[in-house]
Motif scaffolding. Structure first.
Motif, PDB file in Angstrom:
ATOM      1  N   PRO A   1     -27.943   8.684  61.517  1.00  0.00           N
ATOM      2  CA  PRO A   1     -28.684   9.552  62.428  1.00  0.00           C
ATOM      3  C   PRO A   1     -27.779   9.981  63.577  1.00  0.00           C
ATOM      4  N   ILE A   2     -27.728  11.276  63.826  1.00  0.00           N
ATOM      5  CA  ILE A   2     -26.832  11.822  64.851  1.00  0.00           C
ATOM      6  C   ILE A   2     -27.652  12.679  65.808  1.00  0.00           C
ATOM      7  N   TYR A   3     -27.439  12.480  67.085  1.00  0.00           N
ATOM      8  CA  TYR A   3     -28.186  13.236  68.088  1.00  0.00           C
ATOM      9  C   TYR A   3     -27.232  13.952  69.044  1.00  0.00           C
ATOM     10  N   LEU A   4     -27.460  15.247  69.198  1.00  0.00           N
ATOM     11  CA  LEU A   4     -26.754  16.033  70.207  1.00  0.00           C
ATOM     12  C   LEU A   4     -27.521  15.887  71.513  1.00  0.00           C
ATOM     13  N   LEU A   5     -26.828  15.437  72.570  1.00  0.00           N
ATOM     14  CA  LEU A   5     -27.474  15.215  73.853  1.00  0.00           C
ATOM     15  C   LEU A   5     -27.832  16.543  74.531  1.00  0.00           C
ATOM     16  N   PRO A   6     -28.746  16.498  75.501  1.00  0.00           N
ATOM     17  CA  PRO A   6     -29.192  17.742  76.149  1.00  0.00           C
ATOM     18  C   PRO A   6     -28.072  18.554  76.785  1.00  0.00           C
ATOM     19  N   ASP A   7     -26.958  17.898  77.171  1.00  0.00           N
ATOM     20  CA  ASP A   7     -25.869  18.677  77.789  1.00  0.00           C
ATOM     21  C   ASP A   7     -25.098  19.505  76.773  1.00  0.00           C
ATOM     22  N   GLY A   8     -25.359  19.280  75.478  1.00  0.00           N
ATOM     23  CA  GLY A   8     -24.695  20.059  74.435  1.00  0.00           C
ATOM     24  C   GLY A   8     -23.242  19.728  74.233  1.00  0.00           C
ATOM     25  N   LYS A   9     -22.736  18.700  74.917  1.00  0.00           N
ATOM     26  CA  LYS A   9     -21.317  18.365  74.857  1.00  0.00           C
ATOM     27  C   LYS A   9     -21.051  16.980  74.256  1.00  0.00           C
ATOM     28  N   HIS A  10     -22.073  16.176  74.113  1.00  0.00           N
ATOM     29  CA  HIS A  10     -21.901  14.811  73.637  1.00  0.00           C
ATOM     30  C   HIS A  10     -22.883  14.527  72.501  1.00  0.00           C
ATOM     31  N   VAL A  11     -22.461  13.654  71.592  1.00  0.00           N
ATOM     32  CA  VAL A  11     -23.345  13.211  70.517  1.00  0.00           C
ATOM     33  C   VAL A  11     -23.404  11.693  70.500  1.00  0.00           C
ATOM     34  N   LEU A  12     -24.519  11.187  70.030  1.00  0.00           N
ATOM     35  CA  LEU A  12     -24.695   9.761  69.823  1.00  0.00           C
ATOM     36  C   LEU A  12     -25.057   9.517  68.374  1.00  0.00           C
TER      37      LEU A  12
ATOM     38  N   PRO B   1     -23.514  23.116  66.407  1.00  0.00           N
ATOM     39  CA  PRO B   1     -22.802  23.090  67.699  1.00  0.00           C
ATOM     40  C   PRO B   1     -21.440  22.417  67.560  1.00  0.00           C
ATOM     41  N   ALA B   2     -20.532  22.768  68.456  1.00  0.00           N
ATOM     42  CA  ALA B   2     -19.153  22.282  68.354  1.00  0.00           C
ATOM     43  C   ALA B   2     -19.043  20.756  68.260  1.00  0.00           C
ATOM     44  N   PRO B   3     -19.781  19.964  69.063  1.00  0.00           N
ATOM     45  CA  PRO B   3     -19.634  18.512  68.942  1.00  0.00           C
ATOM     46  C   PRO B   3     -20.061  17.984  67.575  1.00  0.00           C
ATOM     47  N   ILE B   4     -21.028  18.658  66.950  1.00  0.00           N
ATOM     48  CA  ILE B   4     -21.464  18.249  65.608  1.00  0.00           C
ATOM     49  C   ILE B   4     -20.422  18.647  64.577  1.00  0.00           C
ATOM     50  N   ARG B   5     -19.886  19.848  64.727  1.00  0.00           N
ATOM     51  CA  ARG B   5     -18.851  20.296  63.794  1.00  0.00           C
ATOM     52  C   ARG B   5     -17.634  19.391  63.867  1.00  0.00           C
ATOM     53  N   ALA B   6     -17.328  18.919  65.066  1.00  0.00           N
ATOM     54  CA  ALA B   6     -16.133  18.102  65.260  1.00  0.00           C
ATOM     55  C   ALA B   6     -16.226  16.760  64.550  1.00  0.00           C
ATOM     56  N   LEU B   7     -17.429  16.337  64.181  1.00  0.00           N
ATOM     57  CA  LEU B   7     -17.575  15.071  63.461  1.00  0.00           C
ATOM     58  C   LEU B   7     -16.890  15.100  62.101  1.00  0.00           C
TER      59      LEU B   7
ATOM     60  N   SER C   1     -17.443  11.855  72.535  1.00  0.00           N
ATOM     61  CA  SER C   1     -17.373  13.103  73.291  1.00  0.00           C
ATOM     62  C   SER C   1     -16.345  13.992  72.613  1.00  0.00           C
ATOM     63  N   PHE C   2     -16.771  15.224  72.271  1.00  0.00           N
ATOM     64  CA  PHE C   2     -15.887  16.113  71.531  1.00  0.00           C
ATOM     65  C   PHE C   2     -15.834  17.482  72.202  1.00  0.00           C
ATOM     66  N   THR C   3     -14.633  18.043  72.251  1.00  0.00           N
ATOM     67  CA  THR C   3     -14.486  19.408  72.740  1.00  0.00           C
ATOM     68  C   THR C   3     -13.777  20.280  71.720  1.00  0.00           C
ATOM     69  N   ALA C   4     -13.238  19.638  70.665  1.00  0.00           N
ATOM     70  CA  ALA C   4     -12.512  20.413  69.662  1.00  0.00           C
ATOM     71  C   ALA C   4     -13.466  21.298  68.886  1.00  0.00           C
ATOM     72  N   CYS C   5     -12.942  22.395  68.408  1.00  0.00           N
ATOM     73  CA  CYS C   5     -13.749  23.330  67.637  1.00  0.00           C
ATOM     74  C   CYS C   5     -13.160  23.447  66.242  1.00  0.00           C
ATOM     75  N   VAL C   6     -14.025  23.444  65.212  1.00  0.00           N
ATOM     76  CA  VAL C   6     -13.568  23.608  63.847  1.00  0.00           C
ATOM     77  C   VAL C   6     -14.208  24.860  63.261  1.00  0.00           C
ATOM     78  N   GLN C   7     -13.956  25.111  61.994  1.00  0.00           N
ATOM     79  CA  GLN C   7     -14.311  26.385  61.421  1.00  0.00           C
ATOM     80  C   GLN C   7     -15.788  26.526  61.059  1.00  0.00           C
ATOM     81  N   ALA C   8     -16.507  25.435  60.758  1.00  0.00           N
ATOM     82  CA  ALA C   8     -17.908  25.551  60.354  1.00  0.00           C
ATOM     83  C   ALA C   8     -18.703  26.265  61.443  1.00  0.00           C
ATOM     84  N   GLN C   9     -19.596  27.164  61.026  1.00  0.00           N
ATOM     85  CA  GLN C   9     -20.292  28.018  61.982  1.00  0.00           C
ATOM     86  C   GLN C   9     -21.749  27.620  62.228  1.00  0.00           C
ATOM     87  N   ASP C  10     -22.294  26.702  61.439  1.00  0.00           N
ATOM     88  CA  ASP C  10     -23.725  26.460  61.461  1.00  0.00           C
ATOM     89  C   ASP C  10     -24.190  25.454  62.500  1.00  0.00           C
TER      90      ASP C  10
END
Length: 248
Positions: free
Chosen positions: A58-69, A22-28, A11-20
């Motif tokens: 393989p990385i999946y952003l969950l429907p809530d847009g806030k969590h990744v698996l 969603p935030a949880p994916i960028r936080a990886l 679960s990620f809420t931090a934001c990084v500089q990459a723009q392309d």
């Protein structure tokens, strides 16, 4: 259809500089995972291909847009819905854009000054197989219309960076590279005592390009076949393959 996702949840809420992404994916990126491509996903999910220490994830952003698996998706019958799409998405596609990136890298040219055929070689000054490849290319370059562009990287030994710098920063990089290869094993080209920031950046960019192309060792040869398609061959090619690459 029900789907099950296995392995690790974050679960990620931090934001990084990459723009392309969603935030949880960028936080990886903070976990050392680089995002390489998108991945087909079940309805409501968004899929991505990550890379961690050379392995595809393989990385999946969950429907809530806030969590990744991170892991595989299975349906109710136990069928793996991730494996085939991940393999397809992970395939390296060499294009003219790839060729342009190679042309803009830092290299030492050898062979024809007006080539009809160009061959790129990722090489490390301390790599014995790179040396073996260099020896094999010499008779194929003689009097021909091929140019080899040696892209120097530093991935083999502690002295790789400084010896590559000694080659690149010399007044005649090609002559210095030849001097090194002709005395390989007891090289008369000593590693540079210091490496300038500019030269270190050039070599680092070469290494980054090597990683982008999923190349995990040296030598690695990239060339265009008779149809103009960009091809890559890792390792030391066979004599017949090398002759074909050089059009002999």
């Amino acid at each position: 259809m029900k789907h099950w996702l296995l392995l690790f949840a974050f679960s990620f809420t931090a934001c990084v500089q990459a723009q392309d992404y969603p935030a949880p994916i960028r936080a990886l990126a903070g976990k050392g995972i680089a995002i390489k491509a998108t991945l087909p996903a079940p309805a409501g999910f968004k899929g991505f291909v990550g890379s961690y220490q050379g392995e595809k994830l393989p990385i999946y952003l969950l429907p809530d847009g806030k969590h990744v698996l991170v892991g595989s998706v299975f349906d109710e019958n136990g069928n793996n819905l991730t494996e085939a799409p991940l393999q397809e998405a992970s395939k390296l596609r060499l294009t003219e854009a790839t060729w342009d990136k190679l042309a803009k890298s830092t290299w030492v040219a050898e062979g024809s000054a007006t080539p009809k055929r160009i061959v790129y070689v990722f090489t490390d000054t301390e790599c014995p197989y790179c040396h073996k490849l260099w020896l094999a290319t010499q008779p194929l370059l003689a009097g021909g219309d091929v140019q080899v562009r040696n892209i120097l990287v530093a991935v083999i030994a502690p002295q790789s960076l400084n010896r590559a710098a000694a080659v690149l920063d010399s007044s005649d990089p090609l002559a210095t590279l030849r001097q090194h290869e002709n005395s390989f094993g007891h090289s008369s080209v000593k590693p540079a005592k210091t490496v300038t920031a500019a030269t270190a950046a050039h070599i680092a960019a070469n290494i980054a390009l090597m990683e982008e192309l999923d190349i995990h060792g040296t030598p690695s040869v990239i060339y265009k076949d008779s149809t103009g398609r960009v091809r890559m061959l890792p390792g030391m090619p066979s004599d017949d393959r090398l002759k074909a690459i050089f059009g002999r």
